[in-house]
Design a protein around this motif. Structure first.
Motif, mmCIF file in Angstrom:
data_model
loop_
_atom_site.group_PDB
_atom_site.id
_atom_site.type_symbol
_atom_site.label_atom_id
_atom_site.label_comp_id
_atom_site.label_asym_id
_atom_site.label_seq_id
_atom_site.Cartn_x
_atom_site.Cartn_y
_atom_site.Cartn_z
ATOM 1 N N VAL A 192 -67.471 -1.414 23.654
ATOM 2 C CA VAL A 192 -68.202 -0.207 23.263
ATOM 3 C C VAL A 192 -69.445 -0.089 24.156
ATOM 4 N N ARG A 193 -69.690 1.135 24.623
ATOM 5 C CA ARG A 193 -70.878 1.431 25.439
ATOM 6 C C ARG A 193 -71.583 2.642 24.850
ATOM 7 N N SER A 194 -72.844 2.814 25.214
ATOM 8 C CA SER A 194 -73.567 3.999 24.754
ATOM 9 C C SER A 194 -74.236 4.677 25.943
ATOM 10 N N GLY A 204 -82.875 12.133 22.875
ATOM 11 C CA GLY A 204 -83.372 11.069 22.021
ATOM 12 C C GLY A 204 -82.293 10.369 21.218
ATOM 13 N N THR A 205 -81.044 10.857 21.304
ATOM 14 C CA THR A 205 -79.943 10.200 20.598
ATOM 15 C C THR A 205 -78.945 9.674 21.620
ATOM 16 N N GLU A 206 -78.014 8.872 21.150
ATOM 17 C CA GLU A 206 -77.002 8.284 22.024
ATOM 18 C C GLU A 206 -75.606 8.638 21.538
ATOM 19 N N ARG A 207 -74.691 8.741 22.491
ATOM 20 C CA ARG A 207 -73.268 8.879 22.182
ATOM 21 C C ARG A 207 -72.606 7.557 22.532
ATOM 22 N N PHE A 208 -71.586 7.206 21.772
ATOM 23 C CA PHE A 208 -70.904 5.929 21.972
ATOM 24 C C PHE A 208 -69.459 6.186 22.401
ATOM 25 N N THR A 209 -68.929 5.248 23.167
ATOM 26 C CA THR A 209 -67.571 5.395 23.687
ATOM 27 C C THR A 209 -66.937 4.031 23.919
ATOM 28 N N PHE A 210 -65.637 4.016 23.940
ATOM 29 C CA PHE A 210 -64.852 2.895 24.460
ATOM 30 C C PHE A 210 -63.503 3.474 24.843
ATOM 31 N N LEU A 239 -58.014 12.006 24.566
ATOM 32 C CA LEU A 239 -59.371 11.909 24.033
ATOM 33 C C LEU A 239 -59.291 11.900 22.515
ATOM 34 N N LEU A 240 -60.049 10.996 21.900
ATOM 35 C CA LEU A 240 -60.086 10.914 20.449
ATOM 36 C C LEU A 240 -61.416 11.455 19.948
ATOM 37 N N SER A 241 -61.346 12.259 18.895
ATOM 38 C CA SER A 241 -62.572 12.761 18.278
ATOM 39 C C SER A 241 -62.590 12.357 16.817
ATOM 40 N N GLU A 242 -63.770 12.123 16.329
ATOM 41 C CA GLU A 242 -63.950 11.665 14.954
ATOM 42 C C GLU A 242 -63.417 12.661 13.935
ATOM 43 N N ASN A 243 -63.544 13.946 14.219
ATOM 44 C CA ASN A 243 -63.171 14.971 13.244
ATOM 45 C C ASN A 243 -61.687 15.316 13.247
ATOM 46 N N HIS A 244 -60.983 15.046 14.344
ATOM 47 C CA HIS A 244 -59.608 15.528 14.444
ATOM 48 C C HIS A 244 -58.557 14.440 14.637
ATOM 49 N N SER A 245 -58.936 13.318 15.248
ATOM 50 C CA SER A 245 -57.950 12.309 15.632
ATOM 51 C C SER A 245 -57.909 11.164 14.640
ATOM 52 N N ALA A 260 -62.359 7.285 23.412
ATOM 53 C CA ALA A 260 -62.926 7.729 22.148
ATOM 54 C C ALA A 260 -64.429 7.914 22.322
ATOM 55 N N TRP A 261 -64.937 9.024 21.811
ATOM 56 C CA TRP A 261 -66.372 9.329 21.845
ATOM 57 C C TRP A 261 -66.827 9.665 20.443
ATOM 58 N N GLY A 262 -68.064 9.331 20.117
ATOM 59 C CA GLY A 262 -68.586 9.725 18.814
ATOM 60 C C GLY A 262 -69.818 8.954 18.405
ATOM 61 N N ARG A 263 -70.092 9.030 17.108
ATOM 62 C CA ARG A 263 -71.240 8.322 16.543
ATOM 63 C C ARG A 263 -71.000 6.818 16.604
ATOM 64 N N GLU A 264 -72.060 6.059 16.598
ATOM 65 C CA GLU A 264 -71.958 4.608 16.714
ATOM 66 C C GLU A 264 -71.067 4.008 15.628
ATOM 67 N N GLU A 265 -71.241 4.442 14.384
ATOM 68 C CA GLU A 265 -70.466 3.875 13.277
ATOM 69 C C GLU A 265 -68.968 4.111 13.483
ATOM 70 N N TYR A 266 -68.615 5.325 13.882
ATOM 71 C CA TYR A 266 -67.202 5.660 14.093
ATOM 72 C C TYR A 266 -66.615 4.838 15.234
ATOM 73 N N ILE A 267 -67.307 4.801 16.353
ATOM 74 C CA ILE A 267 -66.782 4.117 17.547
ATOM 75 C C ILE A 267 -66.677 2.611 17.309
ATOM 76 N N ARG A 268 -67.692 2.004 16.739
ATOM 77 C CA ARG A 268 -67.638 0.554 16.489
ATOM 78 C C ARG A 268 -66.526 0.216 15.496
ATOM 79 N N SER A 269 -66.403 1.013 14.445
ATOM 80 C CA SER A 269 -65.359 0.785 13.446
ATOM 81 C C SER A 269 -63.968 0.932 14.067
ATOM 82 N N LEU A 270 -63.771 1.971 14.860
ATOM 83 C CA LEU A 270 -62.481 2.195 15.513
ATOM 84 C C LEU A 270 -62.173 1.058 16.482
#
Length: 155
Positions: free
Chosen positions: A11-13, A21-27, A92-98, A43-53
Motif C-alpha cells: 500500500v502506498r499513499s 491536505g489529504t492523501e489517497r491510498f493505492t496498491f 480499476l477498483l473503486s470503493e463504491n462500485h467494485s 485499487a484507489w481509495g481511503r486508507e481504511e478501504y485500501i488497507r483492508s482490501l
C-alpha cells in the motif's frame, strides 16, 4: 473476473490533488486466469478501504472481482511500475462500485493453482546468469529479464 493473484504491491499513499491536505491510498496486484492471460488491477481509495482490501488476500489466493472499471493502459508509464501484461487494458477498483471476494483455489478451480508457477515472460526473452557473467560488458546499461531459482538461503 476470476483469477489467481500472481503478484501484489504494498500500500502506498499520495497527496490528493483535489482535496489539499489529504492523501489517497493505492496498491496494485496482478491476476491470471490462463497460461497466456493476466492483467494488472489497481485499487484507489481511503486508507481504511485500501488497507483492508490489501490485507484480505495474498499472492496465491483466488479472487473474484465484480464491477471493475476497465481502462486502457498507458503502456510506457504503467509498465515501469507493474508487470508487463499481454492485455492493452487494466482493471480499476473503486470503493463504491467494485467488490473483491477471495476463495480457495481448490474451491474455485484447481487449474488456477498451476498458473502460479508459470513465468509471465516469453521463455525466449531471458538471460541465464552464465550469459550475464560471460557477456557483462556488452550488456552494460541494458534492462534484462533473468529467470533464476533460489538454491539456498543462509547468513
Amino acid at each position: 473476473v476470476i483469477g489467481v493473484v500472481i503478484g501484489k504491491t504494498d500500500v502506498r499513499s499520495f497527496p490528493d490533488r483535489k482535496n489539499i491536505g489529504t492523501e489517497r491510498f493505492t496498491f496494485s496486484f496482478t491476476i491470471r486466469d490462463s497460461p497466456t492471460c493476466f492483467i494488472n488491477v489497481q485499487a484507489w481509495g481511503r486508507e481504511e478501504y485500501i488497507r483492508s482490501l490489501s490485507e484480505s488476500f495474498r499472492v496465491g489466493d483466488c479472487v473474484t472481482i465484480e464491477n471493475p472499471l476497465i481502462q486502457s493502459k498507458e503502456a510506457e508509464r504503467e509498465e515501469k511500475f507493474n508487470p508487463v501484461t499481454p492485455s492493452g487494458y487494466k482493471l480499476l477498483l473503486s470503493e463504491n462500485h467494485s467488490v473483491v471476494k477471495t476463495s480457495s483455489c481448490y474451491d474455485t478451480d484447481t487449474r488456477l493453482l498451476s498458473l502460479l508457477h508459470l513465468p509471465v515472460k516469453d521463455p525466449q526473452d531471458y538471460y541465464s546468469l552464465g550469459d550475464i557473467v560471460a557477456n557483462g560488458q556488452s550488456l552494460h546499461g541494458r534492462v534484462l529479464n533473468v529467470l533464476a531459482a533460489v538454491m539456498a538461503v543462509s547468513e
